[in-house]
Design an enzyme around this catalytic site. Sequence first.
Site, PDB file in Angstrom:
ATOM      1  N   ASP A  18      15.033  88.387 -14.285  1.00  0.00           N
ATOM      2  CA  ASP A  18      15.838  89.540 -14.683  1.00  0.00           C
ATOM      3  C   ASP A  18      14.986  90.803 -14.749  1.00  0.00           C
ATOM      4  O   ASP A  18      15.460  91.904 -14.439  1.00  0.00           O
ATOM      5  CB  ASP A  18      16.500  89.277 -16.035  1.00  0.00           C
TER       6      ASP A  18
ATOM      7  N   ARG B 245      25.669  82.463 -15.248  1.00  0.00           N
ATOM      8  CA  ARG B 245      24.871  83.610 -15.665  1.00  0.00           C
ATOM      9  C   ARG B 245      23.577  83.119 -16.297  1.00  0.00           C
ATOM     10  O   ARG B 245      23.389  81.920 -16.537  1.00  0.00           O
ATOM     11  CB  ARG B 245      25.640  84.475 -16.666  1.00  0.00           C
ATOM     12  N   THR B 246      22.700  84.087 -16.623  1.00  0.00           N
ATOM     13  CA  THR B 246      21.441  83.740 -17.260  1.00  0.00           C
ATOM     14  C   THR B 246      21.693  83.454 -18.726  1.00  0.00           C
ATOM     15  O   THR B 246      21.759  84.365 -19.546  1.00  0.00           O
ATOM     16  CB  THR B 246      20.418  84.879 -17.104  1.00  0.00           C
ATOM     17  N   THR B 247      21.873  82.189 -19.050  1.00  0.00           N
ATOM     18  CA  THR B 247      21.985  81.788 -20.451  1.00  0.00           C
ATOM     19  C   THR B 247      20.833  80.878 -20.852  1.00  0.00           C
ATOM     20  O   THR B 247      20.641  80.634 -22.039  1.00  0.00           O
ATOM     21  CB  THR B 247      23.319  81.058 -20.697  1.00  0.00           C
TER      22      THR B 247
ATOM     23  N   TRP C 254      18.440  89.099 -19.473  1.00  0.00           N
ATOM     24  CA  TRP C 254      17.825  88.388 -20.602  1.00  0.00           C
ATOM     25  C   TRP C 254      16.438  88.955 -20.867  1.00  0.00           C
ATOM     26  O   TRP C 254      15.422  88.272 -20.721  1.00  0.00           O
ATOM     27  CB  TRP C 254      17.764  86.891 -20.305  1.00  0.00           C
TER      28      TRP C 254
END
Length: 305
Positions: A145, A86-88, A192
Site C-alpha cells: 500500500d 481488500r487489504t485486511t 493499510w
Amino acid sequence: LTGVLQVLSGSFIFFARTHHDISCYSWLSVFLYLAEMALSGPKASFADDNISFSGPPPLWSGGPAPGKLYKFPGSHSSASMPGRQRTTHPIVTGTSVLGVRFDGGVMIAADTLGSYGSLARYRNVSRMMKVNKHCMIGASGDIADFQHLKETLQSIVITDSECGDEPMTPPSLFCFLTRLFYNKRTKMEPLWNNVVVAGFHEGKNFLGLVDKIGVAFEEISVATGYGAYIAQPIMRKTLEDHGGILTQAEARELLVRCMRILYYRDCRGHNKFEIATVTPEGSNVEEAITVTTDWSMSHMVRGYE
C-alpha cells in the site's frame, strides 16, 4: 405433440372468451392436467407392496424457485464465490516511524525491515519518500500500500511540474493524505498505513500524522506502531526536560536512542534505520545506519521462555 396441445389450449381460451362460457375454463384445466399426465406418465413406487402414484412433475423441473435466481449447471453458488478482496491482513509490513521537531526543522526515523509475518524477510526496504524539496513522508504498515501511495504522489508531483503549478506544501500534502485515507476507508478499501508528514513551510516546521482511517493531527513529536507506546513517552519526557525545544543534534540523538530501544523491545524492529531531515535549505534522507546493541544482560530476563 407439445405444439398440438398449445394450439388446442389456445382454441379453448378463444372459445371461452367469445362465448362467455365459464365452464370452458374448467374443461381447459382438466384438459391441461390430463395432457401433462399423458406426456409425463405416472410415477409409481412399490414400497411395502403399496402402489402410490405421485403427481405430475413441475412445469419447469430444475428451474428457479419463486423469488430466487436460476442456478445454471456447473456454476458455483454465490455464497462460495469470494467477492473483491481488500487489504485486511497485510502481508509484508513495516513497523514504527518516529518524528520530532527541532529548532529550525523536523527529523523523522524509520527502520528498513519489511517483515513477512513474523519473518524478518526484507532488510533493505526504505519507508521514506522525499516528495519535494520541503516535504517528506515516512510510513508504517503494509509495504504494498505504501508503494501504491508513492506512485500516487509521484504522479501528482509530475502533473504539477508539467502544468507549472506550485509544488505541494506540507499542509497541503497533509490535507490531501487525510482526504485520501478517509475516502479509501469509506469505500471499504483502506490503505493499510500510518503516515508521518514532515516539512518546512513559511518559516515554520511542520509535523503531522495520518492513520489508515483518516484521523489526522499535528504534534511536536509523533510515533506510529509500537513506537507510540515505547518511544513516544521517551520523546515527550525529553522535550519536557528541554523546554519543548531541541537542537538538531539533540533531536538526532533522541531518535537514535528511541530506535535502539525499539529494536530491543519490538520483535518487528531492526537495528538498521534511516533518518530524514527537513530544514529551510531542503530535505535529505541519510544513508541507513546500523546501531550497536548490547545483549549481555539478556540471560537475566526470565518468564518469556
